[in-house]
Design a protein around this motif. Structure first.
Motif, PDB file in Angstrom:
ATOM      1  N   ILE A  93       0.859  -1.183   0.000  1.00 46.07           N
ATOM      2  CA  ILE A  93       0.000   0.000   0.000  1.00 46.07           C
ATOM      3  C   ILE A  93       0.901   1.241   0.000  1.00 46.07           C
ATOM      4  O   ILE A  93       2.061   1.165   0.385  1.00 46.07           O
ATOM      5  CB  ILE A  93      -0.931   0.016   1.231  1.00 46.07           C
ATOM      6  N   GLY A  94       0.364   2.362  -0.453  1.00 47.49           N
ATOM      7  CA  GLY A  94       1.188   3.567  -0.441  1.00 47.49           C
ATOM      8  C   GLY A  94       0.799   4.542  -1.535  1.00 47.49           C
ATOM      9  O   GLY A  94      -0.380   4.652  -1.895  1.00 47.49           O
ATOM     10  N   LEU A  95       1.811   5.233  -2.054  1.00 51.37           N
ATOM     11  CA  LEU A  95       1.603   6.270  -3.066  1.00 51.37           C
ATOM     12  C   LEU A  95       2.623   6.091  -4.178  1.00 51.37           C
ATOM     13  O   LEU A  95       3.792   5.797  -3.909  1.00 51.37           O
ATOM     14  CB  LEU A  95       1.778   7.669  -2.445  1.00 51.37           C
ATOM     15  N   ASP A  96       2.161   6.272  -5.417  1.00 49.46           N
ATOM     16  CA  ASP A  96       3.060   6.200  -6.560  1.00 49.46           C
ATOM     17  C   ASP A  96       2.808   7.406  -7.448  1.00 49.46           C
ATOM     18  O   ASP A  96       1.856   7.424  -8.232  1.00 49.46           O
ATOM     19  CB  ASP A  96       2.854   4.891  -7.334  1.00 49.46           C
ATOM     20  N   TYR A  97       3.669   8.417  -7.322  1.00 45.40           N
ATOM     21  CA  TYR A  97       3.546   9.639  -8.113  1.00 45.40           C
ATOM     22  C   TYR A  97       4.462   9.579  -9.339  1.00 45.40           C
ATOM     23  O   TYR A  97       4.564  10.543 -10.083  1.00 45.40           O
ATOM     24  CB  TYR A  97       3.913  10.877  -7.279  1.00 45.40           C
ATOM     25  N   TYR A  98       5.152   8.445  -9.512  1.00 41.24           N
ATOM     26  CA  TYR A  98       6.023   8.290 -10.675  1.00 41.24           C
ATOM     27  C   TYR A  98       5.181   7.907 -11.880  1.00 41.24           C
ATOM     28  O   TYR A  98       5.220   8.562 -12.911  1.00 41.24           O
ATOM     29  CB  TYR A  98       7.086   7.230 -10.394  1.00 41.24           C
ATOM     30  N   ARG A  99       4.360   6.870 -11.704  1.00 37.92           N
ATOM     31  CA  ARG A  99       3.497   6.472 -12.822  1.00 37.92           C
ATOM     32  C   ARG A  99       2.124   7.117 -12.741  1.00 37.92           C
ATOM     33  O   ARG A  99       1.443   7.199 -13.754  1.00 37.92           O
ATOM     34  CB  ARG A  99       3.418   4.954 -12.892  1.00 37.92           C
ATOM     35  N   ASP A 100       1.722   7.530 -11.533  1.00 35.01           N
ATOM     36  CA  ASP A 100       0.452   8.260 -11.379  1.00 35.01           C
ATOM     37  C   ASP A 100      -0.709   7.567 -12.091  1.00 35.01           C
ATOM     38  O   ASP A 100      -1.493   8.220 -12.794  1.00 35.01           O
ATOM     39  CB  ASP A 100       0.598   9.691 -11.935  1.00 35.01           C
ATOM     40  N   LEU A 101      -0.851   6.269 -11.909  1.00 38.96           N
ATOM     41  CA  LEU A 101      -1.898   5.536 -12.627  1.00 38.96           C
ATOM     42  C   LEU A 101      -3.279   5.741 -12.008  1.00 38.96           C
ATOM     43  O   LEU A 101      -4.287   5.418 -12.629  1.00 38.96           O
ATOM     44  CB  LEU A 101      -1.561   4.041 -12.697  1.00 38.96           C
ATOM     45  N   SER A 102      -3.338   6.235 -10.767  1.00 41.51           N
ATOM     46  CA  SER A 102      -4.619   6.569 -10.138  1.00 41.51           C
ATOM     47  C   SER A 102      -4.539   8.012  -9.667  1.00 41.51           C
ATOM     48  O   SER A 102      -3.459   8.506  -9.352  1.00 41.51           O
ATOM     49  CB  SER A 102      -4.877   5.689  -8.920  1.00 41.51           C
ATOM     50  N   ASP A 129       6.430   3.484  -1.946  1.00 40.93           N
ATOM     51  CA  ASP A 129       6.586   4.942  -2.039  1.00 40.93           C
ATOM     52  C   ASP A 129       7.462   5.251  -3.233  1.00 40.93           C
ATOM     53  O   ASP A 129       8.670   5.048  -3.199  1.00 40.93           O
ATOM     54  CB  ASP A 129       7.228   5.455  -0.738  1.00 40.93           C
ATOM     55  N   ARG A 130       6.835   5.721  -4.312  1.00 44.43           N
ATOM     56  CA  ARG A 130       7.643   6.089  -5.472  1.00 44.43           C
ATOM     57  C   ARG A 130       7.401   7.554  -5.789  1.00 44.43           C
ATOM     58  O   ARG A 130       6.274   7.955  -6.112  1.00 44.43           O
ATOM     59  CB  ARG A 130       7.289   5.175  -6.659  1.00 44.43           C
ATOM     60  N   ASP A 131       8.467   8.336  -5.656  1.00 44.43           N
ATOM     61  CA  ASP A 131       8.416   9.779  -5.917  1.00 44.43           C
ATOM     62  C   ASP A 131       7.331  10.468  -5.098  1.00 44.43           C
ATOM     63  O   ASP A 131       6.728  11.450  -5.554  1.00 44.43           O
ATOM     64  CB  ASP A 131       8.187  10.060  -7.414  1.00 44.43           C
ATOM     65  N   ALA A 132       7.060   9.959  -3.897  1.00 45.56           N
ATOM     66  CA  ALA A 132       5.987  10.519  -3.073  1.00 45.56           C
ATOM     67  C   ALA A 132       6.437  10.642  -1.627  1.00 45.56           C
ATOM     68  O   ALA A 132       5.632  10.537  -0.700  1.00 45.56           O
ATOM     69  CB  ALA A 132       4.744   9.625  -3.177  1.00 45.56           C
ATOM     70  N   HIS A 133       7.743  10.863  -1.419  1.00 47.57           N
ATOM     71  CA  HIS A 133       8.309  10.811  -0.059  1.00 47.57           C
ATOM     72  C   HIS A 133       7.599  11.751   0.912  1.00 47.57           C
ATOM     73  O   HIS A 133       7.293  11.365   2.029  1.00 47.57           O
ATOM     74  CB  HIS A 133       9.793  11.159  -0.073  1.00 47.57           C
ATOM     75  N   ALA A 134       7.357  12.993   0.485  1.00 40.61           N
ATOM     76  CA  ALA A 134       6.808  13.977   1.435  1.00 40.61           C
ATOM     77  C   ALA A 134       5.412  13.566   1.891  1.00 40.61           C
ATOM     78  O   ALA A 134       5.096  13.629   3.089  1.00 40.61           O
ATOM     79  CB  ALA A 134       6.785  15.368   0.794  1.00 40.61           C
ATOM     80  N   ASP A 135       4.581  13.124   0.955  1.00 39.21           N
ATOM     81  CA  ASP A 135       3.213  12.750   1.330  1.00 39.21           C
ATOM     82  C   ASP A 135       3.199  11.442   2.121  1.00 39.21           C
ATOM     83  O   ASP A 135       2.424  11.296   3.069  1.00 39.21           O
ATOM     84  CB  ASP A 135       2.317  12.652   0.088  1.00 39.21           C
ATOM     85  N   VAL A 136       4.037  10.497   1.752  1.00 44.09           N
ATOM     86  CA  VAL A 136       4.113   9.236   2.517  1.00 44.09           C
ATOM     87  C   VAL A 136       4.554   9.550   3.949  1.00 44.09           C
ATOM     88  O   VAL A 136       3.974   9.040   4.918  1.00 44.09           O
ATOM     89  CB  VAL A 136       5.073   8.228   1.839  1.00 44.09           C
ATOM     90  N   ALA A 137       5.538  10.426   4.099  1.00 40.88           N
ATOM     91  CA  ALA A 137       6.021  10.778   5.438  1.00 40.88           C
ATOM     92  C   ALA A 137       4.920  11.453   6.258  1.00 40.88           C
ATOM     93  O   ALA A 137       4.717  11.130   7.429  1.00 40.88           O
ATOM     94  CB  ALA A 137       7.247  11.691   5.328  1.00 40.88           C
ATOM     95  N   ARG A 138       4.203  12.378   5.628  1.00 39.76           N
ATOM     96  CA  ARG A 138       3.128  13.085   6.329  1.00 39.76           C
ATOM     97  C   ARG A 138       2.061  12.096   6.812  1.00 39.76           C
ATOM     98  O   ARG A 138       1.630  12.136   7.968  1.00 39.76           O
ATOM     99  CB  ARG A 138       2.515  14.121   5.363  1.00 39.76           C
TER     100      ARG A 138
END
Ligand code: NI
Length: 261
Positions: A93-102, A129-138
């Motif tokens: 689970i997490g965030l993926d802002y690299y491919r941004d598929l959702s 966590d791909r390219d989403a460090h700040a939001d994952v950390a928050r």
């Protein structure tokens, strides 16, 4: 003995030779693997593989790419599936802002719902966590504060870690381990190697993310769990320790992380 803490053995890439792949892993001294889910179907397959093989454990979860599929019915099924024997975590689970598929808002919503499910069931989480460090950390900081000391330790693992030392240390404060995979062995991975050398071994586990991220000299090929050995060897060289010592420590960590006796 080593543990591959993240291997998509359920993926179709292994349909033709899943048994042989597992045999090669056993031959390479892999004690067990953890198969994370990436959507509902793959979570079901992970649970079924864990039922078939003594050295396969499952995690269930919806990857950020598939965030929109996490509706109320899916969450209910995930909750039930998570209580099957040998389900050791919620993930990935997490965030993926690299491919941004959702859409990002949907990714965050699915991430939070599944973090809450993990807290409810007291299971560790596997974080993508791909390219989403700040939001994952928050989000993890909020979750960790809300959970306080109620939850078990470790709280989870930062899979395929690509952050900096600051993020790793924040992760340790939230009770997370850091998972290192094939990219550690790449010839241009000096930043990750420098970081892996500095991080305390008590917080590290190894993984393949097979079929992806095959280590050097197999970069670009289909990855498999036996190759977690190459990651451990690189980690041993970076820490100036024998492979046996890295194996002992990372296996102890993996058992602690997934609460496997
Ligand atoms: Ni993965």
């Amino acid at each position: 003995m080593l543990v591959d803490t993240h291997c998509h053995l359920d993926f179709p890439h292994f349909d033709a030779d899943r048994e042989v792949t597992l045999e090669r892993a056993r031959g390479a001294g892999i004690e067990f693997i953890v198969n994370p889910g990436s959507d509902m179907e793959s979570s079901r397959r992970a649970v079924s593989l864990a039922g078939n093989y003594p050295d396969v454990y499952a995690a269930v979860g919806i990857h950020p790419h598939n965030a929109l599929s996490l509706d109320a019915a899916a969450l209910t099924e995930l909750r039930a599936l998570a209580q099957s024997p040998k389900v050791v975590a919620i993930g990935e689970i997490g965030l993926d802002y690299y491919r941004d598929l959702s859409p990002r808002a949907a990714q965050e919503e699915a991430f939070r719902l599944q973090l809450d499910l993990a807290a409810e069931l007291d299971k560790p989480v596997i974080i993508h966590d791909r390219d989403a460090h700040a939001d994952v950390a928050r989000i993890l900081e909020e979750w960790s504060n809300a959970r306080g000391s109620k939850g078990g330790w470790p709280a989870g693992v930062l899979h395929a870690f690509s952050g900096d030392r600051e993020l790793a240390e924040a992760g340790f404060r939230w009770g997370f381990m850091v998972a290192i995979g094939g990219p550690l062995t790449f010839q241009n991975a000096r930043r990750l190697q420098g970081l892996a050398r500095e991080l305390p071994l008590i917080h590290l586990v190894v993984e393949t993310d097979a079929p992806y991220l095959s280590p050097h000299p197999y970069r670009g090929q289909r990855n498999e769990p036996a190759r977690v050995t190459l990651v451990a060897e690189t980690l041993a060289a970076l820490h100036g320790l024998p492979l046996a010592e890295i194996a002992r420590q990372t296996t102890t960590n993996a058992r602690r992380l997934f609460r496997i006796k």
